[in-house]
Motif scaffolding. Structure first.
Motif, PDB file in Angstrom:
ATOM      1  N   ALA A 250     -33.013  -1.270 -24.500  1.00 47.20           N
ATOM      2  CA  ALA A 250     -34.296  -0.934 -25.139  1.00 47.20           C
ATOM      3  C   ALA A 250     -34.130  -0.571 -26.606  1.00 47.20           C
ATOM      4  O   ALA A 250     -35.135  -0.431 -27.322  1.00 47.20           O
ATOM      5  CB  ALA A 250     -34.970   0.216 -24.399  1.00 47.20           C
ATOM      6  N   VAL A 251     -32.890  -0.427 -27.064  1.00 45.92           N
ATOM      7  CA  VAL A 251     -32.654  -0.040 -28.461  1.00 45.92           C
ATOM      8  C   VAL A 251     -33.286  -1.028 -29.446  1.00 45.92           C
ATOM      9  O   VAL A 251     -33.908  -0.609 -30.431  1.00 45.92           O
ATOM     10  CB  VAL A 251     -31.144   0.116 -28.731  1.00 45.92           C
ATOM     11  N   PRO A 252     -33.177  -2.360 -29.223  1.00 47.12           N
ATOM     12  CA  PRO A 252     -33.810  -3.288 -30.175  1.00 47.12           C
ATOM     13  C   PRO A 252     -35.316  -3.088 -30.307  1.00 47.12           C
ATOM     14  O   PRO A 252     -35.874  -3.288 -31.387  1.00 47.12           O
ATOM     15  CB  PRO A 252     -33.488  -4.672 -29.582  1.00 47.12           C
ATOM     16  N   PHE A 253     -35.972  -2.677 -29.220  1.00 47.89           N
ATOM     17  CA  PHE A 253     -37.417  -2.460 -29.299  1.00 47.89           C
ATOM     18  C   PHE A 253     -37.737  -1.224 -30.151  1.00 47.89           C
ATOM     19  O   PHE A 253     -38.697  -1.226 -30.925  1.00 47.89           O
ATOM     20  CB  PHE A 253     -38.001  -2.313 -27.887  1.00 47.89           C
ATOM     21  N   GLY A 254     -36.928  -0.187 -29.995  1.00 52.32           N
ATOM     22  CA  GLY A 254     -37.106   0.976 -30.850  1.00 52.32           C
ATOM     23  C   GLY A 254     -36.859   0.641 -32.308  1.00 52.32           C
ATOM     24  O   GLY A 254     -37.584   1.095 -33.206  1.00 52.32           O
ATOM     25  N   TYR A 255     -35.845  -0.182 -32.544  1.00 51.33           N
ATOM     26  CA  TYR A 255     -35.537  -0.603 -33.914  1.00 51.33           C
ATOM     27  C   TYR A 255     -36.679  -1.447 -34.478  1.00 51.33           C
ATOM     28  O   TYR A 255     -37.059  -1.297 -35.647  1.00 51.33           O
ATOM     29  CB  TYR A 255     -34.239  -1.404 -33.914  1.00 51.33           C
ATOM     30  N   GLY A 256     -37.238  -2.304 -33.639  1.00 47.38           N
ATOM     31  CA  GLY A 256     -38.367  -3.124 -34.069  1.00 47.38           C
ATOM     32  C   GLY A 256     -39.578  -2.281 -34.440  1.00 47.38           C
ATOM     33  O   GLY A 256     -40.300  -2.595 -35.394  1.00 47.38           O
ATOM     34  N   LEU A 257     -39.790  -1.182 -33.698  1.00 48.51           N
ATOM     35  CA  LEU A 257     -40.903  -0.284 -34.002  1.00 48.51           C
ATOM     36  C   LEU A 257     -40.742   0.313 -35.398  1.00 48.51           C
ATOM     37  O   LEU A 257     -41.704   0.365 -36.190  1.00 48.51           O
ATOM     38  CB  LEU A 257     -40.956   0.838 -32.960  1.00 48.51           C
ATOM     39  N   ILE A 258     -39.523   0.742 -35.735  1.00 41.93           N
ATOM     40  CA  ILE A 258     -39.288   1.347 -37.049  1.00 41.93           C
ATOM     41  C   ILE A 258     -39.392   0.303 -38.151  1.00 41.93           C
ATOM     42  O   ILE A 258     -39.935   0.574 -39.238  1.00 41.93           O
ATOM     43  CB  ILE A 258     -37.916   2.054 -37.068  1.00 41.93           C
ATOM     44  N   LEU A 259     -38.904  -0.906 -37.901  1.00 39.01           N
ATOM     45  CA  LEU A 259     -39.055  -1.981 -38.882  1.00 39.01           C
ATOM     46  C   LEU A 259     -40.529  -2.302 -39.119  1.00 39.01           C
ATOM     47  O   LEU A 259     -40.940  -2.604 -40.236  1.00 39.01           O
ATOM     48  CB  LEU A 259     -38.321  -3.238 -38.425  1.00 39.01           C
TER      49      LEU A 259
END
Length: 380
Positions: A250-259
């Protein structure tokens, strides 16, 4: 200009090049040495490239910049090895320096010719947002492309994108008036006054003099460098996201949210300019609350904070462009870029020291302090 920004950041290798290096037998120390070489190259060429951009066609440099990046990725793809990886980082570093400062100076100068300098924050902010979204989409596509064609397919696609950017750069306007070389002025013989072309030393002196003699320019450079120090912590965002307890998948989704928050901040860069200090203070508070919570829900606050930081970075750059004469605009922008490199390296060092006693959530929360200091000292 939006197409140029999109193509510049449409590089599938971005999330994978560290894996490419280790895949070819490089140790973590060797990979770190490549990153150090990249940073050193960018730092050493930042100011000279800015001086060059004040002497020659800025559009020409915007054409050359992605060509050097394409050459770097081609080396990595066709002849992988430590030597070619190092050569590629040198090419990529020089290419990035040619773009840094030149891009902002070119856009502001062309808008000024059209009498639309006030549109600069909106256009540059949205261009950065487009680039961020482009990078995000490529990061999502990199996995399937790697699975289908390996690093060769990823590398070739990464070569194609900057080549397209170079072609797009050829379509950019280039109406900025540049002084005639001295021998052309003398040969004109028409009795009119001409302005001789300044040399590199003169341009550099003008840029340094602008920093020394104008408090607004110095304030803008301080803001650019200070915000860069905090924004550089984006390298550690995956650690923060994992620290919230999210599963690794799920880390990429969290990163996508911040981007997404970062992109929104760039897109809205022309809004809220009446009270920039208050907006930045709000971003600092959002960063502190979101990071210290160490929960997945807190990532929303971090996303808001990075959006505000991107917004503020555009505001600081706008101030710098507004207060600088066009004859040394790219030089001053590159001096600010050099200062940003130094503060970013300082942030990495402080993170390394702080990580001995605190986790990512605490370190990101503490990063809100310099944001609040900048907010208090901000002047329009």
């Amino acid at each position: 200009m939006y197409a140029y920004a999109a193509c510049e950041d449409a590089v599938l290798l971005y999330p994978l090049y560290a894996l490419l290096f280790t895949e070819h037998g490089l140790s973590p120390a060797a990979v770190s040495s490549l990153f150090a070489l990249w940073s050193l190259t960018a730092f050493l060429t930042e100011v000279p490239s800015g001086v060059l951009a004040d002497l020659v066609s800025r559009r020409l440099l915007l054409v050359v910049s992605p060509l050097l990046s394409a050459a770097a990725f081609a080396l990595w793809t066709l002849a992988p090895g430590y030597g070619t990886f190092a050569a590629g980082f040198v090419l990529w570093g020089v290419g990035g320096s040619l773009r840094s400062g030149t891009w902002q100076a070119h856009i502001h100068a062309e808008l000024a010719v059209l009498g639309r300098a006030g549109a600069y924050p909106r256009l540059i902010g949205r261009a950065e947002a487009v680039g961020t979204v482009s990078a995000l989409l490529c990061a999502l596509a990199a996995g399937p492309v790697l699975a289908a064609g390996g690093f060769t397919a990823v590398g070739l696609a990464s070569v194609a994108a900057p080549l397209v950017a170079a072609v797009v750069a050829l379509t950019l306007p280039d109406t900025r008036a540049r002084p005639l070389p001295e021998h052309e002025v003398a040969a004109s013989g028409d009795g009119t006054e001409g302005v001789t072309e300044p040399g590199a030393r003169q341009v550099l002196r003008e840029g340094v003099a602008a920093l020394r003699g104008a408090a607004p320019v110095r304030a803008a450079v301080v803001a650019v460098a200070g915000l860069a120090a905090v924004l550089s912590l984006d390298e550690y965002l995956p650690l923060l996201i994992a620290d919230t307890g999210l599963a690794l998948t799920a880390v990429p989704f969290g990163y996508g949210l911040i981007l997404a928050g970062d992109a929104a901040g760039g897109w809205l860069a022309d809004r809220g300019t009446e009270h920039p200090g208050r907006v930045l203070a709000g971003g600092g508070c959002a960063l502190a609350v979101g990071a210290f919570s160490a929960t997945p829900a807190g990532l929303v606050g971090v996303a808001v904070a990075f959006g505000v930081l991107r917004w503020a970075a555009v505001q600081a750059d706008t101030r710098l462009q507004r207060e600088t004469a066009d004859s040394s605009r790219a030089t001053v922008s590159s001096l600010a870029g050099s200062a940003a490199e130094v503060t970013s390296l300082a942030s990495f060092g402080l993170w390394a020291l702080g990580s001995a006693w605190a986790g990512p959530a605490v370190l990101f929360g503490c990063a809100a302090l310099p944001v609040l200091v900048l907010a208090v000292t901000w002047r329009r």
